[in-house]
Design an enzyme around this catalytic site. Structure first.
Site, PDB file in Angstrom:
ATOM      1  N   GLY A  31      49.591  39.740  44.664  1.00  0.00           N
ATOM      2  CA  GLY A  31      49.119  40.828  45.297  1.00  0.00           C
ATOM      3  C   GLY A  31      49.360  42.018  44.202  1.00  0.00           C
ATOM      4  N   GLN A  68      50.892  50.325  41.032  1.00  0.00           N
ATOM      5  CA  GLN A  68      51.715  49.641  40.147  1.00  0.00           C
ATOM      6  C   GLN A  68      50.853  49.700  39.030  1.00  0.00           C
ATOM      7  OE1 GLN A  68      51.516  46.226  43.151  1.00  0.00           O
ATOM      8  NE2 GLN A  68      53.615  45.971  41.878  1.00  0.00           N
ATOM      9  N   CYS A  91      58.068  41.297  44.100  1.00  0.00           N
ATOM     10  CA  CYS A  91      57.045  42.309  43.739  1.00  0.00           C
ATOM     11  C   CYS A  91      57.129  42.525  42.230  1.00  0.00           C
ATOM     12  CB  CYS A  91      57.748  43.622  44.288  1.00  0.00           C
ATOM     13  SG  CYS A  91      56.530  45.118  43.852  1.00  0.00           S
ATOM     14  N   LEU A  92      55.978  42.520  41.556  1.00  0.00           N
ATOM     15  CA  LEU A  92      55.753  42.757  40.097  1.00  0.00           C
ATOM     16  C   LEU A  92      56.388  43.917  39.543  1.00  0.00           C
ATOM     17  CD1 LEU A  92      51.940  41.185  39.646  1.00  0.00           C
ATOM     18  CD2 LEU A  92      54.216  40.261  39.302  1.00  0.00           C
ATOM     19  N   HIS A 139      52.664  44.299  52.453  1.00  0.00           N
ATOM     20  CA  HIS A 139      53.351  44.689  51.363  1.00  0.00           C
ATOM     21  C   HIS A 139      52.396  45.599  50.460  1.00  0.00           C
ATOM     22  CE1 HIS A 139      56.246  43.397  47.801  1.00  0.00           C
ATOM     23  NE2 HIS A 139      54.979  44.025  47.290  1.00  0.00           N
ATOM     24  N   GLU A 140      51.243  44.910  50.073  1.00  0.00           N
ATOM     25  CA  GLU A 140      50.397  46.029  48.948  1.00  0.00           C
ATOM     26  C   GLU A 140      49.997  47.302  49.758  1.00  0.00           C
ATOM     27  OE1 GLU A 140      50.640  45.054  46.201  1.00  0.00           O
ATOM     28  OE2 GLU A 140      51.294  42.795  46.972  1.00  0.00           O
ATOM     29  N   HIS A 165      52.621  49.927  49.328  1.00  0.00           N
ATOM     30  CA  HIS A 165      52.577  50.391  48.053  1.00  0.00           C
ATOM     31  C   HIS A 165      51.796  52.005  48.060  1.00  0.00           C
ATOM     32  CE1 HIS A 165      54.873  47.931  45.254  1.00  0.00           C
ATOM     33  NE2 HIS A 165      54.181  46.714  45.705  1.00  0.00           N
TER      34      HIS A 165
HETATM   35 NI    NI Z   1      54.743  44.904  45.335  1.00  0.00          NI
END
Ligand code: NI
Length: 178
Positions: free
Chosen positions: A46, A51, A94-95, A136-137, A140
């Site tokens: 995701g 991000q 998470c990236l 989760h996304e 953000h």
């Molecule tokens: Ni994330």
């Protein structure tokens, strides 16, 4: 398509509430395609627009197994319309928090309303990993990271390690100024 640089925490752009998208156009479709390509390349399941430094309400998700056919979701202005009382716990990563993981509890099933890449309103009913990933996304877009769901002690420990890694030049990225 192009790979976009992913912002690593701590960074003020990851703490902002994102603005709704007003128009789904070619530029937006290009951005969402670039986000998907960036996510697959990372690799991740995701990615949210902040991000990659775009403070707009856009997420992309694909939780399909690596070997199977891709099942991408590109969601504009996603809204939670229902969440189950039952919760599920997953070890999340998470990236933007590379190499850090923690168990997070969230509603096990959700229903999300969003605009697709043609600007049409759609609904997605999700459970399992997809439900967790979409939530989760969506977090953000509110300036929240998965570490905001865990104890302050653990959060501070992870952020301290990320700051150290940044100072050591481990996560070079554009304009990471605080
Ligand atoms: Ni994330």
């Amino acid at each position: 398509m192009a790979l976009l640089p992913i912002i690593v925490a701590p960074d003020p752009r990851l703490k902002k509430r994102c603005e709704p998208v007003e128009q789904v156009d070619d530029a937006l479709r290009r951005l969402m395609d670039d986000m998907l390509e960036t996510m697959y390349d990372a690799p991740g399941i995701g990615l949210a627009a902040p991000q990659v430094g775009v403070l707009k309400r856009i997420i992309v998700v694909d939780v399909a197994a690596k070997e199977g056919p891709r099942q991408p979701h590109q969601m504009v202005n996603p809204e939670l319309v229902w969440a189950s009382e039952a919760e599920a716990s997953y070890e999340e990563g998470c990236l933007s928090l590379p190499e850090h993981y923690a168990e997070v509890e969230r509603p096990a099933s959700v229903k999300v309303r969003y605009l697709d890449r043609e600007g049409e309103t759609r609904e997605l009913e999700a459970d399992g990993l997809l439900a967790t990933c979409v939530q989760h996304e969506m977090d953000h877009l509110e300036g929240l990271l998965f570490v905001d769901h865990i104890s302050a002690l653990k959060r501070k420990m992870i952020l301290r390690k990320l700051i150290k890694a940044k100072k050591a030049g481990k996560h070079p990225e554009p304009a990471a100024a605080e």
